[in-house]
Design a protein around this motif. Sequence first.
Motif, PDB file in Angstrom:
ATOM      1  N   LEU A 170       0.822  -1.199   0.000  1.00 30.64           N
ATOM      2  CA  LEU A 170       0.000   0.000   0.000  1.00 30.64           C
ATOM      3  C   LEU A 170       0.864   1.259   0.000  1.00 30.64           C
ATOM      4  N   THR A 171       1.909   1.280   0.809  1.00 33.01           N
ATOM      5  CA  THR A 171       2.783   2.451   0.900  1.00 33.01           C
ATOM      6  C   THR A 171       3.557   2.658  -0.397  1.00 33.01           C
ATOM      7  N   ALA A 227       1.322   4.000  -3.115  1.00 28.22           N
ATOM      8  CA  ALA A 227       0.994   5.419  -2.925  1.00 28.22           C
ATOM      9  C   ALA A 227       2.154   6.318  -3.350  1.00 28.22           C
ATOM     10  N   CYS A 228       3.379   5.911  -3.027  1.00 27.13           N
ATOM     11  CA  CYS A 228       4.551   6.694  -3.435  1.00 27.13           C
ATOM     12  C   CYS A 228       4.692   6.705  -4.960  1.00 27.13           C
ATOM     13  N   ARG A 229       4.526   5.574  -5.576  1.00 29.81           N
ATOM     14  CA  ARG A 229       4.643   5.506  -7.035  1.00 29.81           C
ATOM     15  C   ARG A 229       3.576   6.338  -7.713  1.00 29.81           C
ATOM     16  N   ALA A 230       2.377   6.397  -7.094  1.00 24.52           N
ATOM     17  CA  ALA A 230       1.316   7.242  -7.661  1.00 24.52           C
ATOM     18  C   ALA A 230       1.702   8.718  -7.633  1.00 24.52           C
ATOM     19  N   GLY A 260      14.484   5.809  10.698  1.00 25.00           N
ATOM     20  CA  GLY A 260      13.603   6.331   9.669  1.00 25.00           C
ATOM     21  C   GLY A 260      12.180   6.402  10.177  1.00 25.00           C
ATOM     22  N   VAL A 261      11.253   6.704   9.268  1.00 29.23           N
ATOM     23  CA  VAL A 261       9.840   6.760   9.602  1.00 29.23           C
ATOM     24  C   VAL A 261       9.138   5.581   8.942  1.00 29.23           C
ATOM     25  N   ALA A 262       7.917   5.291   9.380  1.00 26.90           N
ATOM     26  CA  ALA A 262       7.138   4.185   8.806  1.00 26.90           C
ATOM     27  C   ALA A 262       5.673   4.595   8.731  1.00 26.90           C
ATOM     28  N   VAL A 263       4.977   4.009   7.785  1.00 27.75           N
ATOM     29  CA  VAL A 263       3.536   4.203   7.641  1.00 27.75           C
ATOM     30  C   VAL A 263       2.855   2.986   8.251  1.00 27.75           C
ATOM     31  N   VAL A 264       2.037   3.225   9.279  1.00 26.96           N
ATOM     32  CA  VAL A 264       1.400   2.136  10.012  1.00 26.96           C
ATOM     33  C   VAL A 264      -0.064   2.482  10.278  1.00 26.96           C
ATOM     34  N   PRO A 265      -0.877   1.495  10.648  1.00 25.10           N
ATOM     35  CA  PRO A 265      -2.272   1.781  11.015  1.00 25.10           C
ATOM     36  C   PRO A 265      -2.351   2.643  12.274  1.00 25.10           C
ATOM     37  N   ARG A 266      -3.344   3.512  12.315  1.00 26.51           N
ATOM     38  CA  ARG A 266      -3.518   4.378  13.486  1.00 26.51           C
ATOM     39  C   ARG A 266      -3.695   3.550  14.760  1.00 26.51           C
ATOM     40  N   ALA A 318      -1.807  13.935   5.243  1.00 26.84           N
ATOM     41  CA  ALA A 318      -2.664  14.994   4.705  1.00 26.84           C
ATOM     42  C   ALA A 318      -3.717  14.394   3.785  1.00 26.84           C
ATOM     43  N   PRO A 319      -4.918  15.020   3.722  1.00 23.53           N
ATOM     44  CA  PRO A 319      -5.971  14.512   2.834  1.00 23.53           C
ATOM     45  C   PRO A 319      -5.464  14.382   1.397  1.00 23.53           C
ATOM     46  N   PRO A 320      -5.887  13.350   0.671  1.00 20.83           N
ATOM     47  CA  PRO A 320      -6.901  12.361   1.063  1.00 20.83           C
ATOM     48  C   PRO A 320      -6.385  11.249   1.964  1.00 20.83           C
ATOM     49  N   GLY A 321      -5.108  11.246   2.261  1.00 17.01           N
ATOM     50  CA  GLY A 321      -4.561  10.243   3.167  1.00 17.01           C
ATOM     51  C   GLY A 321      -4.571   8.844   2.584  1.00 17.01           C
ATOM     52  N   LEU A 322      -4.339   7.881   3.451  1.00 20.37           N
ATOM     53  CA  LEU A 322      -4.389   6.470   3.078  1.00 20.37           C
ATOM     54  C   LEU A 322      -5.269   5.739   4.073  1.00 20.37           C
TER      55      LEU A 322
END
Length: 296
Positions: free
Chosen positions: A204-205, A208-211, A237-243, A259-263
């Motif tokens: 998913l991450t 989103a970056c490739r988009a 580093g940082v990571a994208v994780v579920p809230r 930031a909107p629209p977010g993931l």
Amino acid sequence: MQFQQLLYFVAVAETRHFTHAAERVHVSQPSLSQQIRALEKELGADLFSRARGNIALTDAGEALLPLARRILADADTARHEVQELAQLRRGRVRLGATPSLCTGLLPDVLRAFHRLHPGIQLLIEEGGSHDLVRELARGALDLALIVLPLPPASPALTTVDLLREDLVVVSSAAAKAPRGPVRIADLRDEPLVMFRHGYDLRELTVAACRAEGFEPSFTVEGGEMDAVLGFVRAGLGVAVVPRMVADRAGRDLRMTALAPPGLRRTIALAHRSDVAPPRAARELQQVLLASRSAVR
């Protein structure tokens, strides 16, 4: 009149052949014939006419057949109901879930279920959605919590949406704080701690970056959820994780919204469409579905 005799009688009535009936109920043909004769003697009437090798029901046999079928069906129902109750006392549930859900959602849900059914053994398998779908298909799991959409060429599964969850960025509390909500484009210049291949959050991450037109840069990759959070705490580093995971991660990690629209991701509860889950699994399913309002 014995239950076994009625079972043999119905088998002969449906096959119209003593040898075939004996094969169906897994007894020898002489034993089956002896039991049929004993039943006829008990009832005082022939149940079959055996003229010239042709087996046909007599009037008495025609009268008995629907009653015998009903008795056998009632016995099957009784056996099933007792087994269902036994499963709630000492059964087991095989549940698959992604590691992030094992960290975020399941502890509270399983605690609530265990209070209701302390005798049921819970077997948990962690894995990515692709792996869990395969395990469902081969019958190794009763239920699985997976991320939608289903992988291509998935087996026939019944899914129920459980929750939609925001993804957030986590960073070390000791590192410089990001300014406000983070855009996906901002991750171009951020070193990422990334999950292993086959992990839903990785796919998913990266998508989103490739988009946004760039390939993300990884400082560390290949970990599970606990390892990724540990590497972020160490400042790698940082990571994208579920809230839900970020909320439980502790004060040494900082959470920043996207930031909107977010993931967002959709979590669904899945089981095979061709096989009903056992009673214990259905009870866990109800507890999971009841948790939807609490986690949304």
